[in-house]
Design a protein around this motif. Structure first.
Motif, PDB file in Angstrom:
ATOM      1  N   ASP A  60      47.906 -20.830  41.813  1.00 48.33           N
ATOM      2  CA  ASP A  60      47.890 -19.742  40.837  1.00 48.33           C
ATOM      3  C   ASP A  60      46.855 -19.948  39.740  1.00 48.33           C
ATOM      4  O   ASP A  60      46.852 -19.233  38.738  1.00 48.33           O
ATOM      5  CB  ASP A  60      49.280 -19.574  40.199  1.00 48.33           C
ATOM      6  N   GLU A  61      45.951 -20.926  39.920  1.00 47.81           N
ATOM      7  CA  GLU A  61      44.944 -21.203  38.910  1.00 47.81           C
ATOM      8  C   GLU A  61      43.572 -20.691  39.366  1.00 47.81           C
ATOM      9  O   GLU A  61      43.214 -20.824  40.536  1.00 47.81           O
ATOM     10  CB  GLU A  61      44.852 -22.708  38.642  1.00 47.81           C
ATOM     11  N   VAL A  62      42.808 -20.120  38.443  1.00 48.72           N
ATOM     12  CA  VAL A  62      41.462 -19.636  38.741  1.00 48.72           C
ATOM     13  C   VAL A  62      40.459 -20.565  38.074  1.00 48.72           C
ATOM     14  O   VAL A  62      40.593 -20.903  36.893  1.00 48.72           O
ATOM     15  CB  VAL A  62      41.271 -18.188  38.254  1.00 48.72           C
ATOM     16  N   THR A  63      39.450 -21.003  38.832  1.00 47.00           N
ATOM     17  CA  THR A  63      38.455 -21.932  38.306  1.00 47.00           C
ATOM     18  C   THR A  63      37.075 -21.573  38.823  1.00 47.00           C
ATOM     19  O   THR A  63      36.936 -20.922  39.857  1.00 47.00           O
ATOM     20  CB  THR A  63      38.818 -23.383  38.711  1.00 47.00           C
ATOM     21  N   VAL A  64      36.036 -22.005  38.088  1.00 43.56           N
ATOM     22  CA  VAL A  64      34.637 -21.818  38.494  1.00 43.56           C
ATOM     23  C   VAL A  64      34.080 -23.197  38.842  1.00 43.56           C
ATOM     24  O   VAL A  64      34.097 -24.102  38.007  1.00 43.56           O
ATOM     25  CB  VAL A  64      33.807 -21.177  37.361  1.00 43.56           C
ATOM     26  N   LYS A  65      33.575 -23.344  40.082  1.00 43.56           N
ATOM     27  CA  LYS A  65      33.062 -24.630  40.539  1.00 43.56           C
ATOM     28  C   LYS A  65      32.016 -24.411  41.630  1.00 43.56           C
ATOM     29  O   LYS A  65      31.872 -23.311  42.181  1.00 43.56           O
ATOM     30  CB  LYS A  65      34.198 -25.493  41.125  1.00 43.56           C
ATOM     31  N   TYR A  66      31.285 -25.488  41.969  1.00 36.04           N
ATOM     32  CA  TYR A  66      30.453 -25.495  43.172  1.00 36.04           C
ATOM     33  C   TYR A  66      31.363 -25.632  44.395  1.00 36.04           C
ATOM     34  O   TYR A  66      32.339 -26.381  44.373  1.00 36.04           O
ATOM     35  CB  TYR A  66      29.473 -26.664  43.167  1.00 36.04           C
ATOM     36  N   PHE A  67      31.001 -24.937  45.475  1.00 37.01           N
ATOM     37  CA  PHE A  67      31.780 -24.979  46.714  1.00 37.01           C
ATOM     38  C   PHE A  67      31.147 -25.961  47.694  1.00 37.01           C
ATOM     39  O   PHE A  67      29.934 -25.962  47.894  1.00 37.01           O
ATOM     40  CB  PHE A  67      31.824 -23.582  47.337  1.00 37.01           C
ATOM     41  N   GLN A  68      31.986 -26.786  48.318  1.00 34.92           N
ATOM     42  CA  GLN A  68      31.510 -27.717  49.338  1.00 34.92           C
ATOM     43  C   GLN A  68      32.568 -27.860  50.422  1.00 34.92           C
ATOM     44  O   GLN A  68      33.702 -28.228  50.134  1.00 34.92           O
ATOM     45  CB  GLN A  68      31.219 -29.098  48.732  1.00 34.92           C
ATOM     46  N   ARG A  69      32.198 -27.522  51.670  1.00 33.91           N
ATOM     47  CA  ARG A  69      33.128 -27.679  52.793  1.00 33.91           C
ATOM     48  C   ARG A  69      32.619 -28.763  53.724  1.00 33.91           C
ATOM     49  O   ARG A  69      31.443 -28.772  54.119  1.00 33.91           O
ATOM     50  CB  ARG A  69      33.279 -26.372  53.572  1.00 33.91           C
ATOM     51  N   THR A  70      33.503 -29.689  54.101  1.00 33.95           N
ATOM     52  CA  THR A  70      33.206 -30.728  55.072  1.00 33.95           C
ATOM     53  C   THR A  70      34.325 -30.736  56.097  1.00 33.95           C
ATOM     54  O   THR A  70      35.442 -31.182  55.806  1.00 33.95           O
ATOM     55  CB  THR A  70      33.091 -32.114  54.400  1.00 33.95           C
ATOM     56  N   GLY A  71      34.052 -30.206  57.295  1.00 35.71           N
ATOM     57  CA  GLY A  71      35.111 -30.076  58.292  1.00 35.71           C
ATOM     58  C   GLY A  71      36.157 -29.100  57.798  1.00 35.71           C
ATOM     59  O   GLY A  71      35.855 -27.972  57.404  1.00 35.71           O
ATOM     60  N   ASP A  72      37.430 -29.546  57.807  1.00 33.37           N
ATOM     61  CA  ASP A  72      38.521 -28.693  57.334  1.00 33.37           C
ATOM     62  C   ASP A  72      38.763 -28.845  55.836  1.00 33.37           C
ATOM     63  O   ASP A  72      39.585 -28.131  55.267  1.00 33.37           O
ATOM     64  CB  ASP A  72      39.814 -29.024  58.087  1.00 33.37           C
ATOM     65  N   ARG A  73      38.087 -29.763  55.223  1.00 32.06           N
ATOM     66  CA  ARG A  73      38.315 -30.050  53.810  1.00 32.06           C
ATOM     67  C   ARG A  73      37.356 -29.261  52.926  1.00 32.06           C
ATOM     68  O   ARG A  73      36.184 -29.072  53.264  1.00 32.06           O
ATOM     69  CB  ARG A  73      38.120 -31.540  53.536  1.00 32.06           C
ATOM     70  N   VAL A  74      37.853 -28.828  51.779  1.00 28.48           N
ATOM     71  CA  VAL A  74      37.033 -28.131  50.798  1.00 28.48           C
ATOM     72  C   VAL A  74      37.082 -28.907  49.488  1.00 28.48           C
ATOM     73  O   VAL A  74      38.149 -29.355  49.054  1.00 28.48           O
ATOM     74  CB  VAL A  74      37.538 -26.688  50.568  1.00 28.48           C
ATOM     75  N   SER A  75      35.932 -29.080  48.878  1.00 31.82           N
ATOM     76  CA  SER A  75      35.856 -29.683  47.553  1.00 31.82           C
ATOM     77  C   SER A  75      35.265 -28.670  46.586  1.00 31.82           C
ATOM     78  O   SER A  75      34.303 -27.976  46.911  1.00 31.82           O
ATOM     79  CB  SER A  75      34.987 -30.948  47.570  1.00 31.82           C
ATOM     80  N   LEU A  76      35.860 -28.592  45.408  1.00 31.10           N
ATOM     81  CA  LEU A  76      35.332 -27.771  44.331  1.00 31.10           C
ATOM     82  C   LEU A  76      34.771 -28.733  43.296  1.00 31.10           C
ATOM     83  O   LEU A  76      35.504 -29.514  42.685  1.00 31.10           O
ATOM     84  CB  LEU A  76      36.427 -26.888  43.741  1.00 31.10           C
ATOM     85  N   LEU A  77      33.449 -28.664  43.121  1.00 29.72           N
ATOM     86  CA  LEU A  77      32.747 -29.686  42.357  1.00 29.72           C
ATOM     87  C   LEU A  77      32.336 -29.177  40.984  1.00 29.72           C
ATOM     88  O   LEU A  77      31.713 -28.114  40.863  1.00 29.72           O
ATOM     89  CB  LEU A  77      31.503 -30.145  43.121  1.00 29.72           C
ATOM     90  N   PRO A  78      32.634 -29.927  39.925  1.00 28.32           N
ATOM     91  CA  PRO A  78      32.190 -29.543  38.589  1.00 28.32           C
ATOM     92  C   PRO A  78      30.723 -29.889  38.391  1.00 28.32           C
ATOM     93  O   PRO A  78      30.132 -30.657  39.150  1.00 28.32           O
ATOM     94  CB  PRO A  78      33.083 -30.392  37.676  1.00 28.32           C
ATOM     95  N   ALA A  79      30.133 -29.332  37.348  1.00 26.18           N
ATOM     96  CA  ALA A  79      28.765 -29.673  36.956  1.00 26.18           C
ATOM     97  C   ALA A  79      28.827 -30.351  35.596  1.00 26.18           C
ATOM     98  O   ALA A  79      28.114 -29.983  34.661  1.00 26.18           O
ATOM     99  CB  ALA A  79      27.885 -28.432  36.927  1.00 26.18           C
ATOM    100  N   ASN A  80      29.704 -31.337  35.507  1.00 28.84           N
ATOM    101  CA  ASN A  80      29.916 -32.085  34.276  1.00 28.84           C
ATOM    102  C   ASN A  80      30.625 -33.381  34.666  1.00 28.84           C
ATOM    103  O   ASN A  80      31.730 -33.329  35.220  1.00 28.84           O
ATOM    104  CB  ASN A  80      30.758 -31.273  33.296  1.00 28.84           C
TER     105      ASN A  80
END
Length: 202
Positions: free
Chosen positions: A152-172
């Motif tokens: 239920d949380e909304v965030t702004v991040k860089y998107f990165q998918r590796t296989g089935d995994r997703v990472s949301l990456l900060p720029a800080n």
């Protein structure tokens, strides 16, 4: 191509909804407004309007109806402030107002502006209080800046998918990446960042 009387009514309804609350109606809402028996009837009318160039459809979104550039209220972008848990990002209670934005500033054209909270994207030039121009799209590529809903949380991040995994990456470096297994945690891409507007502070 000329619109039928019913198509003109549906187009007027869509424009009214966009102008009043900042988002297009769902198929179910169109059904209720016009007394259709099923969402399929609404879908047929929407596809006809698309073929005639009156609207554009965005796949993967319940409210994925876009008015083409230069069609009145669509030139004004809704500004989304804080997003309540579980509610659609363009729900009327989230809207702080509407901004007229020259569509030539961004490519592709954004669908809404999101007021950024926090400093997690500082090194990408996105600061607290900035307005992120967002294009609604369920499709995203690695390295793009996204507006993501995690549970239920909304965030702004860089998107990165590796296989089935997703990472949301900060720029800080002061913030930790968010690792997500979509099989165990709900992830919805609300849109892709296509530019930033910065309000001058007095």
């Amino acid at each position: 191509m000329k619109l039928t009387a019913r198509q003109q009514e549906i187009l007027a309804f869509i424009r009214g909804q966009v102008e009043e609350r900042g988002s297009a109606p769902t198929r179910e809402e169109i059904c209720r407004a016009f007394g259709f028996r099923s969402p399929y009837a609404a879908e047929c009318h929407l596809r006809a309007l698309t073929r005639k160039g009156a609207i554009e459809l965005v796949s993967g979104s319940a409210r994925g109806i876009r008015l083409p550039r230069g069609s009145g209220p669509a030139d004004e972008l809704p500004l989304v402030g804080r997003v309540a848990a579980g509610a659609p990002i363009l729900a009327v209670e989230h809207l702080e107002g509407r901004y007229r934005v020259d569509p030539r500033l961004f490519h592709p054209r954004p669908d809404y502006l999101l007021r950024v909270r926090g400093e997690s994207m500082r090194d990408a030039g996105i600061l607290d209080g900035d307005l992120l121009a967002v294009r609604q799209s369920p499709e995203v590529r690695n390295g793009q800046i996204v507006v993501a809903r995690i549970d239920d949380e909304v965030t702004v991040k860089y998107f990165q998918r590796t296989g089935d995994r997703v990472s949301l990456l900060p720029a800080n470096p002061d913030f930790t990446p968010i690792a997500i297994d979509p099989g165990h945690r709900e992830l919805v891409i609300e849109g892709i960042g296509v530019g930033v507007l910065r309000a001058l502070k007095e």
